[in-house]
Design a protein around this motif. Structure first.
Motif, PDB file in Angstrom:
ATOM      1  N   TYR A 173       9.509   0.714  14.317  1.00 44.24           N
ATOM      2  CA  TYR A 173       8.700   1.199  12.977  1.00 44.24           C
ATOM      3  C   TYR A 173       7.737  -0.075  12.954  1.00 44.24           C
ATOM      4  N   THR A 174       6.267   0.400  12.581  1.00 47.23           N
ATOM      5  CA  THR A 174       5.398  -0.524  12.256  1.00 47.23           C
ATOM      6  C   THR A 174       4.590  -0.212  10.927  1.00 47.23           C
ATOM      7  N   GLY A 175       5.390   0.745  10.069  1.00 44.95           N
ATOM      8  CA  GLY A 175       4.568   1.071   8.875  1.00 44.95           C
ATOM      9  C   GLY A 175       4.707   0.016   7.878  1.00 44.95           C
ATOM     10  N   ALA A 176       4.433   0.550   6.470  1.00 44.57           N
ATOM     11  CA  ALA A 176       4.813  -0.353   5.395  1.00 44.57           C
ATOM     12  C   ALA A 176       6.337  -0.687   5.120  1.00 44.57           C
ATOM     13  N   THR A 177       6.610  -1.705   4.726  1.00 41.39           N
ATOM     14  CA  THR A 177       8.095  -2.044   4.330  1.00 41.39           C
ATOM     15  C   THR A 177       8.153  -1.398   2.853  1.00 41.39           C
ATOM     16  N   HIS A 178       9.069  -1.834   2.355  1.00 41.47           N
ATOM     17  CA  HIS A 178       9.378  -1.174   0.862  1.00 41.47           C
ATOM     18  C   HIS A 178       8.331  -1.449  -0.145  1.00 41.47           C
TER      19      HIS A 178
END
Ligand code: CMC
Length: 436
Positions: free
Chosen positions: A421-426
């Motif tokens: 996963y390389t998307g936004a974190t929380h």
């Protein structure tokens, strides 16, 4: 991750920082060993990363073996060259499904069962009439094969071996009928019912090319050629469409729906759609003089153009199917008295030039099965839009054989890959009025 070292035939050591784990090595009967990483996440909290599955064995299988470096293809251990030369397609289907070549009695029984299942539910023909006449026949195939599950409820219980077998026979038997119907519909001609006294290939040619107002006599040389083309396409281990069928089937979906998923995947130009794309490309090149221009384009990284019908994920040598296809192509053109086919001239010259070119040699890019199949199918009378349909027809037995093998494996579980996963974190929701 520091290192993975194969330290014996039985296990590999994985070292991450100061910790090490032993990973079992599994041996097949032939081909590369595999490192069993099934417990990797549980033990290390890490996944493996392999986009495109270039180094991943997704299952255990006993059906088809490919040695891509040597250009070898075996169905249940038998070389493709021997099956294409001496066998027939239904015998190949039996072999792929049951694991052994049939005896004469088994072959007669199998042929009988397939032949008696070639008709489709009459309601199916009305289903076809909902499509536009100019629909691509592959779109019609995706829909109509999926729709078989709405017609044959008595063979959708995947936990019943008898129903699994009937579904398999039905699919092998009905694909030529559906493929011919898709073709007939596209040209506005009446559907032709199957005829039980014909062999599988002749029956298919008759359903495609006969009209009610004339007698049709199949040419045995052309029937033999199409039968051989079916043998060449029957299975190819864990390719994209077969893996799609397995993944769809792993959730317990019915076999008709799974094969429809396989057909959808096959449609793409990097896979089964390449035969259509290869012929279009030869037409676009147009003359032998323009070949260097296209070779230059294929090598240019800023140009998306690729030589269609060239290269393969697994074969880093001549695709053994391409050799047989090339021979079949010459046989068909000879039988039909086609002395000069400009596209064949372009194909032969393109192959000659590409096989000497450093770019193609270095990358081990050879003609694949799709390079000559388009010219052959066109000579047989099929429009380009039907090429991938013929591929789907022939590959159905491979898909169904692989699906059955998976369902019958006691260790079978739903397929569920993970990701890097390389998307936004929380982050917290921002009301629309406050967004910039
Ligand atoms: N023309 C020009 N360059 C090519 C071609 C081609 N047809 N195929 C591969 N390459 C190059 C590619 O650009 C790459 O170069 P570099 O290393 O400089 O970046 C190198 O060769 C390796 O290619 P790849 O894309 O990493 O290989 P892949 O295994 O991911 O792709 C393939 C395999 C079959 C999708 C690809 O060769 C291709 O697109 N071929 C044309 C389509 C085709 O004929 N498909 C039918 C396959 S056989 C029937 C079937 O199984 O469905």
């Amino acid at each position: 991750m520091d290192a993975i070292d194969g330290n014996s035939a039985k296990s590999a050591t994985l070292t991450i920082g100061n910790e090490s784990w032993e990973l079992p090595i599994l041996n097949g009967t032939v081909g590369p060993d595999v490192i069993d990483i099934g417990k990797l996440y549980a033990q290390t909290g890490k996944f493996t990363y392999d986009p495109g599955f270039t180094s991943t064995a997704s299952c255990e299988s006993q059906i088809t073996y490919i040695d891509g470096d040597e250009g070898i293809l075996l169905y249940r251990g038998y070389p493709i060259e021997q099956l294409a030369e001496s066998g027939d397609f239904l015998e190949t289907c039996y072999l792929l499904l049951y694991g052994e070549l049939p005896t004469a009695a088994q072959k007669a029984d199998f042929d009988y069962r397939v032949t008696r299942h070639t008709m489709v539910h009459e309601q199916m023909s009305r289903f076809f009439h909902g499509f536009r006449r100019d629909a691509h026949p592959m779109s019609v195939m995706v829909a109509s094969v999926g729709a078989l599950s709405a017609f044959y409820h008595d063979s959708t219980d995947i936990s019943d071996p008898q129903q699994r077998m009937i579904a398999s026979i039905r699919m092998i038997a009905k694909m030529p009928t559906l493929a011919a119907m898709a073709y007939k519909y596209s040209i506005g001609q009446p559907f032709v019912y199957p005829k039980n006294d014909l062999d599988y290939a002749s029956n298919f040619l008759r359903m495609c090319f006969s009209v009610p107002c004339e007698e049709y006599k199949a040419n045995p040389i052309l029937s033999r050629a199409i039968d051989r083309i079916f043998i060449l396409h029957a299975d190819h281990e864990q390719n994209a469409s077969t893996s799609t069928v397995r993944l769809a089937g792993s959730s317990g979906a019915n076999p008709f729906a799974c094969i429809a998923a396989g057909i959808a995947c096959l449609w793409g130009p990097a896979h089964g759609g390449a035969n259509e794309a290869a012929l279009k490309m030869l037409g676009e090149i147009g003359s032998v003089e323009r070949i260097p221009e296209y070779i230059k384009r294929a090598k240019d990284k800023n140009d998306p153009f690729r030589l269609m019908g060239f290269g393969h994920r697994v074969y880093k040598n001549y695709d053994p199917r391409a050799k047989i296809m090339q021979k079949t192509c010459h046989e068909v053109l000879g039988e039909l008295g086609i002395k000069d086919d400009p596209l064949l001239d372009i194909a032969v010259e393109l192959e000659r030039i590409a096989l000497q070119d450093e770019y193609f040699v270095e990358r081990k890019l050879y003609p694949n099965i799709d390079f000559y199949s388009g010219i052959t199918l066109r000579a047989l009378g099929f429009p380009t839009s039907m090429f991938t349909v013929l591929f789907a027809l022939a590959r159905t037995v491979g898909w169904i054989g692989q699906w059955k093998e998976m369902i019958e494996d006691p260790g079978q579980r739903i397929g569920r890959p993970r990701q890097l996963y390389t998307g936004a974190t929380h982050r917290d929701y921002v009301p629309i009025a406050r967004r910039k």
